[in-house]
Design a protein around this motif. Structure first.
Motif, PDB file in Angstrom:
ATOM      1  N   GLU A 153      52.018  60.571  65.032  1.00 10.25           N
ATOM      2  CA  GLU A 153      52.844  61.305  66.009  1.00 10.25           C
ATOM      3  C   GLU A 153      53.578  60.327  66.928  1.00 10.25           C
ATOM      4  O   GLU A 153      52.992  59.349  67.396  1.00 10.25           O
ATOM      5  CB  GLU A 153      51.914  62.219  66.821  1.00 10.25           C
TER       6      GLU A 153
ATOM      7  N   LYS B  56      46.292  71.191  66.665  1.00 11.22           N
ATOM      8  CA  LYS B  56      45.832  70.041  67.435  1.00 11.22           C
ATOM      9  C   LYS B  56      45.257  70.579  68.746  1.00 11.22           C
ATOM     10  O   LYS B  56      46.013  70.928  69.658  1.00 11.22           O
ATOM     11  CB  LYS B  56      47.013  69.097  67.680  1.00 11.22           C
TER      12      LYS B  56
ATOM     13  N   GLN C  62      47.484  56.428  72.510  1.00  7.84           N
ATOM     14  CA  GLN C  62      46.943  57.576  73.250  1.00  7.84           C
ATOM     15  C   GLN C  62      45.785  58.288  72.544  1.00  7.84           C
ATOM     16  O   GLN C  62      44.801  58.650  73.169  1.00  7.84           O
ATOM     17  CB  GLN C  62      48.078  58.555  73.532  1.00  7.84           C
ATOM     18  N   GLU C  63      45.938  58.512  71.231  1.00  5.51           N
ATOM     19  CA  GLU C  63      44.912  59.329  70.563  1.00  5.51           C
ATOM     20  C   GLU C  63      44.687  58.881  69.131  1.00  5.51           C
ATOM     21  O   GLU C  63      45.651  58.653  68.398  1.00  5.51           O
ATOM     22  CB  GLU C  63      45.355  60.806  70.487  1.00  5.51           C
TER      23      GLU C  63
ATOM     24  N   GLY D 204      51.023  68.654  80.655  1.00  6.22           N
ATOM     25  CA  GLY D 204      50.890  67.382  79.953  1.00  6.22           C
ATOM     26  C   GLY D 204      50.769  66.201  80.902  1.00  6.22           C
ATOM     27  O   GLY D 204      51.178  66.283  82.064  1.00  6.22           O
ATOM     28  N   ALA D 205      50.181  65.100  80.389  1.00  2.11           N
ATOM     29  CA  ALA D 205      50.176  63.832  81.134  1.00  2.11           C
ATOM     30  C   ALA D 205      51.262  62.920  80.565  1.00  2.11           C
ATOM     31  O   ALA D 205      51.916  62.180  81.291  1.00  2.11           O
ATOM     32  CB  ALA D 205      48.821  63.149  81.036  1.00  2.11           C
TER      33      ALA D 205
END
Ligand code: 2PG
Ligand code: MG
Length: 412
Positions: A280, A382, A155-156, A40-41
């Motif tokens: 999320e 996801k 982030q997304e 992960g980042a």
């Protein structure tokens, strides 16, 4: 019983070009399973560490010194692998060998067993149906820790074709929206370079609100009804925005700060305005009470813990006590071994928390993720939309249709 007869391991590279480890487990001397550890980042504070002393080589040295202890185990039994891992490496977070070894060894074992027994992996993890396809939840546009300056702090932004009943059609709809997002960005910014973040979502020069407007426009341009055929979701990854000292969420790129209450208002506003099906980590990983307020106010949205829960049974229990989440991200490498993650899945399911099995931003072309999603009755998978390492998972969904074991899409 498919018995482990050999283990091979090596360092390789992930989709970001970072060094990681890959393990082959050989069963009955001829069936080989392989798994490569992702990374992960935006890493949760309570995740298991990938490598001891941040060294993949060190992790493999520890594994090699203990390989013999895995020989003879039932490769189809994640608990057997887990028990040996724990007996050697004793700590709960696998700090002595790292979560990467726990991840790769446990997944490669089940894959080798699946070859030996000639049955898909998900049937070993869940012997009886019903089995359903998870809805694909894919990153269409993003920023945060996955992209550079000028991109959104969030982030997304994710697409999820909630109205569809066929997995192939679901994937096609996500591809269409992803493609359309690029056109909308380009129409607003003729200098757009087609830049993408770590997971293949477009990374435009845009603030958070502009990014959401772009996503909404793209859904409409495709002829889909927002919140009906096609829904949007957001991974706020808000622990990466949280400034604990100043007690504010720092949207640095937009040069805005929000205190805890303003953040909750902002999240509630976005969920309602964009009919989000999915939100999320809307608050930082410690704020179970804040998450509970959002969950209570938004019954139709999966308010989901990623960094908050880190695929950890104790944190899932805490989330249930607070009623903090209606959704939980499942990432095996946050926990360590597959058995740890399956226990987390059981705890969430028992408490009515819906599962979303997830990739990491640094990935391989493995597709075990799909089998984990189906066997845990995950509502969503996801796994991104474009890029070889993302499409590898999506194509596995299509292959599994051939078994005729899977009875349509998950019930959201
Ligand atoms: C996340 C993941 C995957 P990372 O935050 O949900 O999208 O990102 O792997 O960087 O933690
Ligand atoms: Mg996340």
């Amino acid at each position: 019983m498919p018995s482990i007869t050999g283990i091979k391991s090596r360092t390789v590279f992930d989709s970001r070009g970072a060094k990681t480890i890959e393990i082959d487990v050989i069963t009955d001397e001829k069936f080989s399973g392989r798994a490569c550890a992702p990374s992960g980042a935006s890493v949760g504070k309570y995740e298991a560490q990938s490598f001891p002393k941040n060294s993949p080589e060190k992790a493999l040295d520890v594994l090699k010194a203990n390989e013999i202890k895995f020989i003879g185990l039932d490769a189809a039994d994640p608990k057997a692998v887990f028990e040996v891992l724990r007996s050697i490496y004793s700590t709960e977070t696998y700090s002595l060998v790292g979560a990467a070894v726990a991840y790769a060894l446990s997944l490669a074992s089940v894959q080798s067993a699946s070859k030996a027994l000639d049955t898909p992996m998900f049937t070993l993890l869940k012997p009886h149906g019903p089995y359903r396809f998870p809805f694909p939840l894919g990153n269409i546009l993003g920023g945060g820790a996955h992209a550079g300056p000028g991109t959104p702090d969030i982030q997304e932004i994710l697409a999820c074709p909630v109205g569809v009943r066929d997995i192939s059609e679901a994937l096609e709809m996500n591809f269409r929206v992803h493609k359309e997002v690029r056109k909308v960005i380009q129409a607003n910014d003729e200098d757009f370079t087609y830049g993408r973040g770590d997971e293949g979502g477009w990374a435009p020069k845009a603030d958070n609100d502009q990014a959401l407007e772009i996503a909404e426009r793209a859904v409409k341009n495709c002829g889909f009804t927002l919140g009906d055929d096609m829904s949007l979701g957001i991974d706020f990854a808000s622990s990466t925005l949280w400034d604990a000292k100043a007690q504010v969420y720092n949207y640095k790129r937009q040069q805005i700060t929000r205190d805890r209450y303003k953040q909750i208002d902002y999240v509630n506003h976005l969920i309602k305005n964009y009919k989000l099906i999915y939100a999320e980590d809307p608050v930082n990983e410690e704020d179970f009470e804040g998450a509970a307020i959002i969950t209570k106010d938004n019954k139709r949205c999966l308010v989901t813990g990623d960094d908050m829960l880190v695929t950890n049974v104790m944190r899932a229990k805490r989330a249930s006590e607070y009623k903090a989440c209606s959704g939980a991200i499942l990432k095996v490498n946050q926990a360590g071994s597959l058995y740890d993650a399956m226990n987390f899945a059981k705890e969430c399911t028992a408490n009515g928390i819906k599962l979303i099995t997830s990739h990491r931003s640094g990935e391989s072309i493995d597709s075990h993720l799909v089998h984990i999603a189906i066997s845990t009755d995950s509502k969503m998978l996801k796994a991104g939309i474009v890029g070889g390492e993302r499409v590898a998972k999506l194509n596995e969904l299509l292959r599994l249709r051939e078994y005729d074991l899977i009875d349509g899409m998950a019930v959201l």
